[in-house]
Design an enzyme around this catalytic site. Structure first.
Site, short mmCIF file in Angstrom:
data_model
loop_
_atom_site.label_atom_id
_atom_site.label_comp_id
_atom_site.label_asym_id
_atom_site.label_seq_id
_atom_site.Cartn_x
_atom_site.Cartn_y
_atom_site.Cartn_z
N HIS A 74 -51.24 17.41 -31.98
CA HIS A 74 -52.09 18.37 -32.39
C HIS A 74 -53.53 18.04 -32.06
O HIS A 74 -54.26 19.23 -31.64
CB HIS A 74 -51.98 18.24 -34.10
CG HIS A 74 -52.93 19.36 -34.83
ND1 HIS A 74 -52.67 20.60 -34.96
CD2 HIS A 74 -54.39 19.21 -35.64
CE1 HIS A 74 -53.64 21.28 -35.54
NE2 HIS A 74 -54.67 20.24 -36.02
N GLU B 99 -52.38 11.57 -36.98
CA GLU B 99 -51.16 11.85 -36.00
C GLU B 99 -50.75 10.76 -35.44
O GLU B 99 -49.42 10.48 -35.08
CB GLU B 99 -51.87 12.85 -35.09
CG GLU B 99 -50.68 13.54 -34.30
CD GLU B 99 -51.28 14.77 -33.43
OE1 GLU B 99 -50.62 15.44 -32.76
OE2 GLU B 99 -52.27 14.85 -33.44
N PHE C 33 -55.44 22.57 -42.59
CA PHE C 33 -55.98 22.63 -43.82
C PHE C 33 -55.10 23.02 -45.08
O PHE C 33 -54.51 23.82 -44.97
CB PHE C 33 -57.40 23.28 -43.94
CG PHE C 33 -58.35 22.47 -43.06
CD1 PHE C 33 -58.24 21.32 -42.71
CD2 PHE C 33 -59.60 23.44 -43.04
CE1 PHE C 33 -59.41 20.61 -41.94
CE2 PHE C 33 -60.51 22.71 -42.01
CZ PHE C 33 -60.54 21.36 -41.81
N CYS D 108 -53.65 26.21 -39.95
CA CYS D 108 -53.43 25.85 -38.32
C CYS D 108 -51.99 25.59 -38.05
O CYS D 108 -52.05 25.23 -36.92
CB CYS D 108 -54.60 24.65 -38.29
SG CYS D 108 -56.13 25.00 -38.30
N HIS E 6 -59.67 24.77 -30.41
CA HIS E 6 -58.67 24.94 -31.44
C HIS E 6 -58.50 26.40 -32.04
O HIS E 6 -59.83 26.83 -32.68
CB HIS E 6 -59.08 23.80 -32.51
CG HIS E 6 -58.19 23.94 -33.64
ND1 HIS E 6 -57.08 24.75 -33.75
CD2 HIS E 6 -58.03 22.86 -34.69
CE1 HIS E 6 -56.46 24.42 -34.86
NE2 HIS E 6 -57.00 23.35 -35.55
N LYS F 139 -56.02 21.01 -26.66
CA LYS F 139 -57.23 21.32 -27.48
C LYS F 139 -58.33 20.78 -26.55
O LYS F 139 -59.57 21.26 -26.78
CB LYS F 139 -57.28 21.01 -28.75
CG LYS F 139 -56.10 21.69 -29.70
CD LYS F 139 -56.33 21.35 -30.91
CE LYS F 139 -55.38 22.07 -32.13
NZ LYS F 139 -53.80 21.63 -31.93
#
Length: 422
Positions: free
Chosen positions: A310, A321, A406, A170, A347, A342
């Site tokens: 994010h 975050e 990830f 991502c 996403h 998002k």
């Protein structure tokens, strides 16, 4: 010797909620959402049945019948974004040798949709272990090899310089732009077509995220399923889309009178070497990436006017975050606006970092900070200014964008207003 800097001189976007850059900007500054019940396949048997889908007609947007037959949906999105970016860039490619034009495209899952479709046919819906290749389409190899996405963009733009496909989960979108910036800085290219694309809304992807319960099960209210930083958030909403940029050497761009949206002043990426999906709560690796990106940009925390989060909407990511921003920005973290788009467009895995970079460049260009939609009840552990619900007018000279993926990938990018840096 002064450093060669990369400037964004063209932007192309294909995102949920509308076709093209301007439709994208209108959506994310309106606070409206493009999340809905999945329509690309029958998702009735899945735990999470919501997504943010792109509505587009490839033929109406200029792709030929052979291109549409050959290309996976992710490739179509990338080529359409690239064409818009090149058109937006005006004379950026004029007089440039094709060998000095590079391409850097990011993608997390490559040509997932066509690859899965072909497996269904070849295996007779999974009934055959030994498949008959006679039933395969001629382009099956293209779907299996993610680098074909970068090749399609290169062919479309006539780029014969360095061409690369960056796949880092991502963070792929931010990392692909960062790679393009490095090509310009080191003199390997004069212009780079950089960005990312993903079209992952398919049964295999939805099943994978169902298995680890990462996506929101809020099927009854899809418009409000993506709720970053909200106390009641319950996972991210899958999306799709593409954003592509024309990057040019800044000095040449200014000399030739190009419109410069922003300068890419700093980029850094780190890995936590910790867990495939887990995150340390202190956000140390993301904080480290932020600090290095700021150092490269020669800015201090108080210079940052907006943080593009994010903000996936998972419990652990939003807390991770928030901690990283506090660690890297210190007291300024509580004063700077920070939001997650998002919440409105979902996403889109590897492409979202590029789409968020488009939001950052347009924020600098237009003086409007996008909001975090659906943020009604803040999580006490997420206690920063996330610009809830409504866009905020604000002139912004420096923007920080962060990405988390990830595998432990953590990336950060700093964009500045043109001419701000010496």
């Amino acid at each position: 010797m002064s450093r060669r800097r990369a400037a964004i001189v063209g932007i192309g976007v294909m995102a949920p909620g509308g076709t093209g850059r301007e439709a994208f900007w209108d959506l994310i500054t309106s606070g409206k959402t493009a999340t809905r019940t999945i329509s690309l396949f029958d998702a009735s048997g899945f735990r999470s049945r919501v997504a943010a889908e792109c509505d587009f007609d490839a033929a109406e947007l200029g792709l030929g019948v052979r291109e549409i037959r050959r290309m996976d949906r992710a490739a179509q999105l990338a080529v359409l974004s690239a064409r818009e970016a090149v058109a937006d860039a005006g004379n950026a490619l004029d007089g440039i040798s094709p060998h000095r034009i590079g391409v850097s495209i990011g993608s997390a899952v490559g040509c997932t949709m066509r690859l899965e479709d072909e497996y269904v046919v070849l295996s007779d819906r999974g009934r055959q272990w030994e498949v008959d290749p006679a039933y395969a389409v001629p382009h099956l190899y293209d779907y299996m090899v993610p680098s074909t996405l970068a090749c399609e963009v290169a062919w479309s733009c006539g780029a014969e310089g360095p061409v690369a496909l960056i796949s880092t989960g991502c963070t792929s979108g931010v990392d692909a732009i960062g790679h393009g910036v490095r090509l310009i800085e080191q003199g390997s290219a004069d212009v780079v077509i950089a960005g990312a694309t993903d079209a992952p809304i398919s049964p295999i992807t939805v099943a994978c995220f169902d298995a680890i319960r990462a996506t929101s099960p809020n099927n009854a209210d899809p418009e409000h399923a993506s709720r970053p930083f909200d106390l009641h958030r319950d996972g991210f909403v899958l999306g799709e889309g593409s954003a592509v940029f024309v990057l040019a050497e800044e000095e040449r761009a200014r000399r030739d009178g190009m419109r410069v949206y922003a300068t890419v002043a700093g980029f850094a990426t780190r890995s936590n070497a910790y867990h495939m999906t887990g995150l340390r709560p202190d956000g140390r690796e993301m904080a480290e990436a932020i600090r290095h990106a700021m150092a490269e940009a020669c800015i201090a925390p108080q210079d940052i006017g907006y943080v593009n989060a994010h903000g996936s909407g998972t419990k652990q990511n939003d807390r991770h975050e928030t901690s990283a921003v506090k660690t890297s920005l210190g007291e300024h973290a509580r004063r700077v606006p920070m939001s997650s788009i998002k919440s409105m467009i979902g996403h889109s895995l590897g492409s979202i970092g590029a789409i968020e970079t488009a939001a950052c460049a347009l924020t600098i260009d237009r003086g409007l900070v996008p909001p975090t939609a659906n943020l009604h009840t803040p999580d006490p552990e997420c206690d920063l200014d996330y610009v809830p619900l409504t866009a905020r007018e604000q002139k912004t000279d420096v923007v920080l964008s962060v990405a988390s993926g990830f595998g432990g990938f953590q990336s950060a990018m700093v964009l500045t207003r043109p001419g701000r840096l010496p």
